[in-house]
Design a protein around this motif. Structure first.
Motif, PDB file in Angstrom:
ATOM      1  N   GLU A 197       7.507   6.201   7.506  1.00  0.00           N
ATOM      2  CA  GLU A 197       7.596   6.459   6.073  1.00  0.00           C
ATOM      3  C   GLU A 197       7.869   7.932   5.854  1.00  0.00           C
ATOM      4  OE1 GLU A 197       2.824   6.956   5.262  1.00  0.00           O
ATOM      5  OE2 GLU A 197       3.715   4.976   5.052  1.00  0.00           O
ATOM      6  N   SER A 198       8.298   8.254   4.637  1.00  0.00           N
ATOM      7  CA  SER A 198       8.574   9.639   4.279  1.00  0.00           C
ATOM      8  C   SER A 198       8.420   9.794   2.765  1.00  0.00           C
ATOM      9  CB  SER A 198      10.007  10.009   4.698  1.00  0.00           C
ATOM     10  OG  SER A 198      10.260  11.376   4.443  1.00  0.00           O
ATOM     11  N   PRO A 199       7.982  10.964   2.301  1.00  0.00           N
ATOM     12  CA  PRO A 199       7.876  11.165   0.864  1.00  0.00           C
ATOM     13  C   PRO A 199       9.193  10.932   0.112  1.00  0.00           C
ATOM     14  CG  PRO A 199       6.635  12.847   1.996  1.00  0.00           C
ATOM     15  CD  PRO A 199       7.412  12.090   3.051  1.00  0.00           C
ATOM     16  N   ALA A 200      10.302  11.377   0.688  1.00  0.00           N
ATOM     17  CA  ALA A 200      11.612  11.191   0.053  1.00  0.00           C
ATOM     18  C   ALA A 200      12.574  10.540   1.039  1.00  0.00           C
ATOM     19  CB  ALA A 200      12.178  12.525  -0.421  1.00  0.00           C
ATOM     20  N   ILE A 201      13.233   9.487   0.590  1.00  0.00           N
ATOM     21  CA  ILE A 201      14.209   8.771   1.407  1.00  0.00           C
ATOM     22  C   ILE A 201      15.545   8.758   0.680  1.00  0.00           C
ATOM     23  CG2 ILE A 201      14.890   6.474   2.285  1.00  0.00           C
ATOM     24  CD1 ILE A 201      12.644   7.551   3.956  1.00  0.00           C
ATOM     25  N   ILE A 202      16.615   9.034   1.421  1.00  0.00           N
ATOM     26  CA  ILE A 202      17.976   8.861   0.914  1.00  0.00           C
ATOM     27  C   ILE A 202      18.633   7.823   1.819  1.00  0.00           C
ATOM     28  CG2 ILE A 202      20.219   9.921   0.452  1.00  0.00           C
ATOM     29  CD1 ILE A 202      18.724  12.640   0.298  1.00  0.00           C
ATOM     30  N   VAL A 203      19.091   6.731   1.238  1.00  0.00           N
ATOM     31  CA  VAL A 203      19.765   5.677   1.999  1.00  0.00           C
ATOM     32  C   VAL A 203      21.264   5.831   1.745  1.00  0.00           C
ATOM     33  CG1 VAL A 203      19.957   3.205   2.456  1.00  0.00           C
ATOM     34  CG2 VAL A 203      17.783   4.157   1.653  1.00  0.00           C
ATOM     35  N   THR A 204      22.020   6.014   2.810  1.00  0.00           N
ATOM     36  CA  THR A 204      23.467   6.222   2.684  1.00  0.00           C
ATOM     37  C   THR A 204      24.228   4.965   3.080  1.00  0.00           C
ATOM     38  OG1 THR A 204      23.650   7.074   4.947  1.00  0.00           O
ATOM     39  CG2 THR A 204      23.203   8.693   3.205  1.00  0.00           C
ATOM     40  N   CYS A 255       0.819  -1.217   0.000  1.00  0.00           N
ATOM     41  CA  CYS A 255       0.000   0.000   0.000  1.00  0.00           C
ATOM     42  C   CYS A 255       0.853   1.268   0.000  1.00  0.00           C
ATOM     43  CB  CYS A 255      -0.875   0.049   1.246  1.00  0.00           C
ATOM     44  SG  CYS A 255      -1.894  -1.392   1.477  1.00  0.00           S
ATOM     45  N   ARG A 256       2.141   1.154   0.346  1.00  0.00           N
ATOM     46  CA  ARG A 256       2.990   2.320   0.587  1.00  0.00           C
ATOM     47  C   ARG A 256       3.765   2.771  -0.642  1.00  0.00           C
ATOM     48  NH1 ARG A 256       6.487   0.936   5.094  1.00  0.00           N
ATOM     49  NH2 ARG A 256       4.913   1.851   6.413  1.00  0.00           N
ATOM     50  N   ASN A 257       4.309   1.854  -1.395  1.00  0.00           N
ATOM     51  CA  ASN A 257       5.283   2.206  -2.420  1.00  0.00           C
ATOM     52  C   ASN A 257       4.701   2.201  -3.824  1.00  0.00           C
ATOM     53  OD1 ASN A 257       7.083  -0.050  -0.495  1.00  0.00           O
ATOM     54  ND2 ASN A 257       7.478   2.133  -0.397  1.00  0.00           N
ATOM     55  N   THR A 258       5.371   2.941  -4.708  1.00  0.00           N
ATOM     56  CA  THR A 258       5.047   2.860  -6.132  1.00  0.00           C
ATOM     57  C   THR A 258       5.634   1.561  -6.678  1.00  0.00           C
ATOM     58  OG1 THR A 258       7.070   3.973  -6.828  1.00  0.00           O
ATOM     59  CG2 THR A 258       5.148   5.380  -6.374  1.00  0.00           C
ATOM     60  N   ARG A 259       5.248   1.200  -7.865  1.00  0.00           N
ATOM     61  CA  ARG A 259       5.746  -0.033  -8.497  1.00  0.00           C
ATOM     62  C   ARG A 259       7.273  -0.008  -8.639  1.00  0.00           C
ATOM     63  NH1 ARG A 259       3.036  -3.818 -10.231  1.00  0.00           N
ATOM     64  NH2 ARG A 259       1.097  -2.674 -10.400  1.00  0.00           N
ATOM     65  N   LYS A 260       7.841   1.146  -8.992  1.00  0.00           N
ATOM     66  CA  LYS A 260       9.293   1.250  -9.187  1.00  0.00           C
ATOM     67  C   LYS A 260      10.042   1.063  -7.871  1.00  0.00           C
ATOM     68  CE  LYS A 260       8.695   4.145 -13.200  1.00  0.00           C
ATOM     69  NZ  LYS A 260       8.592   5.496 -13.692  1.00  0.00           N
ATOM     70  N   VAL A 269      14.399   0.892   1.781  1.00  0.00           N
ATOM     71  CA  VAL A 269      13.784   1.262   0.500  1.00  0.00           C
ATOM     72  C   VAL A 269      12.272   1.378   0.635  1.00  0.00           C
ATOM     73  CG1 VAL A 269      13.350   0.465  -1.870  1.00  0.00           C
ATOM     74  CG2 VAL A 269      15.662   0.348  -0.918  1.00  0.00           C
ATOM     75  N   THR A 270      11.665   0.495   1.384  1.00  0.00           N
ATOM     76  CA  THR A 270      10.198   0.505   1.489  1.00  0.00           C
ATOM     77  C   THR A 270       9.660   1.593   2.415  1.00  0.00           C
ATOM     78  OG1 THR A 270      10.224  -1.241   3.170  1.00  0.00           O
ATOM     79  CG2 THR A 270       9.941  -1.920   0.859  1.00  0.00           C
ATOM     80  N   ARG A 271      10.511   2.435   2.975  1.00  0.00           N
ATOM     81  CA  ARG A 271      10.043   3.589   3.749  1.00  0.00           C
ATOM     82  C   ARG A 271       9.627   4.737   2.839  1.00  0.00           C
ATOM     83  NH1 ARG A 271       8.342   1.016   7.093  1.00  0.00           N
ATOM     84  NH2 ARG A 271       8.894  -0.570   5.642  1.00  0.00           N
ATOM     85  N   ALA A 272      10.036   4.696   1.558  1.00  0.00           N
ATOM     86  CA  ALA A 272       9.809   5.804   0.615  1.00  0.00           C
ATOM     87  C   ALA A 272       8.401   5.775   0.026  1.00  0.00           C
ATOM     88  CB  ALA A 272      10.834   5.737  -0.507  1.00  0.00           C
ATOM     89  N   LEU A 273       7.744   6.915   0.055  1.00  0.00           N
ATOM     90  CA  LEU A 273       6.430   7.043  -0.569  1.00  0.00           C
ATOM     91  C   LEU A 273       6.536   7.446  -2.036  1.00  0.00           C
ATOM     92  CD1 LEU A 273       4.523   8.929   2.270  1.00  0.00           C
ATOM     93  CD2 LEU A 273       4.342   6.512   1.658  1.00  0.00           C
ATOM     94  N   HIS A 274       7.473   8.337  -2.365  1.00  0.00           N
ATOM     95  CA  HIS A 274       7.567   8.866  -3.727  1.00  0.00           C
ATOM     96  C   HIS A 274       8.967   8.770  -4.318  1.00  0.00           C
ATOM     97  CE1 HIS A 274       3.579  10.519  -3.059  1.00  0.00           C
ATOM     98  NE2 HIS A 274       4.026  11.082  -1.958  1.00  0.00           N
ATOM     99  N   SER A 275       9.975   9.157  -3.549  1.00  0.00           N
ATOM    100  CA  SER A 275      11.331   9.278  -4.073  1.00  0.00           C
ATOM    101  C   SER A 275      12.301   8.461  -3.222  1.00  0.00           C
ATOM    102  CB  SER A 275      11.744  10.761  -4.053  1.00  0.00           C
ATOM    103  OG  SER A 275      13.094  10.914  -4.403  1.00  0.00           O
ATOM    104  N   ILE A 276      13.154   7.690  -3.903  1.00  0.00           N
ATOM    105  CA  ILE A 276      14.174   6.907  -3.197  1.00  0.00           C
ATOM    106  C   ILE A 276      15.520   7.118  -3.886  1.00  0.00           C
ATOM    107  CG2 ILE A 276      13.626   4.810  -4.521  1.00  0.00           C
ATOM    108  CD1 ILE A 276      14.860   4.789  -0.889  1.00  0.00           C
TER     109      ILE A 276
END
Length: 188
Positions: free
Chosen positions: A137-144, A25-30, A162-169
């Motif tokens: 969750e957050s709209p934009a996630i940066i994983v370092t 329910c959280r993430n886009t297909r990409k 990766v699955t914490r991102a709603l729109h941008s990863i």
């Protein structure tokens, strides 16, 4: 020490039910596809409910910590230019707040905008360990500091991040594992 979660739960509870998450329910297909490829998710989702957006996951490869800091600042600037506010961006690391790359940014204005999640103030960009951010969750996630995708623990952490991102990863990945990442992406 490798731990079999099902065996551990069975030992503690007698027998526990384990359910596979089959509807996302959280993430886009990409984003879901990236989580599957790099996080080793099996089986795949049956359905993804979030509508697709025209935002591609970003994979940025760094040579060393200085290069990673530069890429992190550039990605933060890109997100701000795209209209993301500080409160809609989260930086996640496998390291604790004190050891993560975000805590070492000294460049203005980011040195005053980046804050550990526990100390966040309005408008700030939060950073956290992946463990602490689990369930959020957050709209934009940066994983370092992605420097391993081969162990089960690193795959599980990467899946959660990766699955914490709603729109941008965006993933900041060590160049040393670039071929391993490319292989994982082409296999899935």
């Amino acid at each position: 020490i490798p731990v079999n979660l099902k065996k551990l739960l069975d030992d503690i509870t007698g027998s526990a039910f384990i359910y596979s998450l089959r509807v996302n329910c959280r993430n886009t297909r990409k984003i879901a596809a990236l989580a599957k490829s790099l996080g080793g998710m099996n089986p795949d989702y049956k359905r993804i409910l979030r509508p697709e957006e025209n935002i591609q996951p970003e994979l940025l490869f760094y040579k060393d910590n200085e290069h990673q800091r530069l890429l992190l600042i550039q990605e933060l600037e890109n997100l701000y230019e795209k209209g993301y506010k500080g409160s809609s961006i989260a930086i996640l690391s496998r390291h604790s707040d004190k050891r993560c790359i975000a805590s070492t940014i000294l460049t203005s204005p980011w040195n005053s905008r980046l804050m550990p999640m526990k100390d966040i103030t309005e408008g700030g960009v939060r950073y956290s360990s992946i463990y602490r951010f689990k369930g959020l969750e957050s709209p934009a996630i940066i994983v370092t500091e992605v420097d391993d995708i081969s162990s089960e623990n690193s795959k599980a952490l990467l899946y959660v991040a990766v699955t914490r991102a709603l729109h941008s990863i965006t993933l900041l990945i060590n160049e040393k594992i670039k071929s391993e990442v490319e292989k994982a992406l082409t296999l899935n």
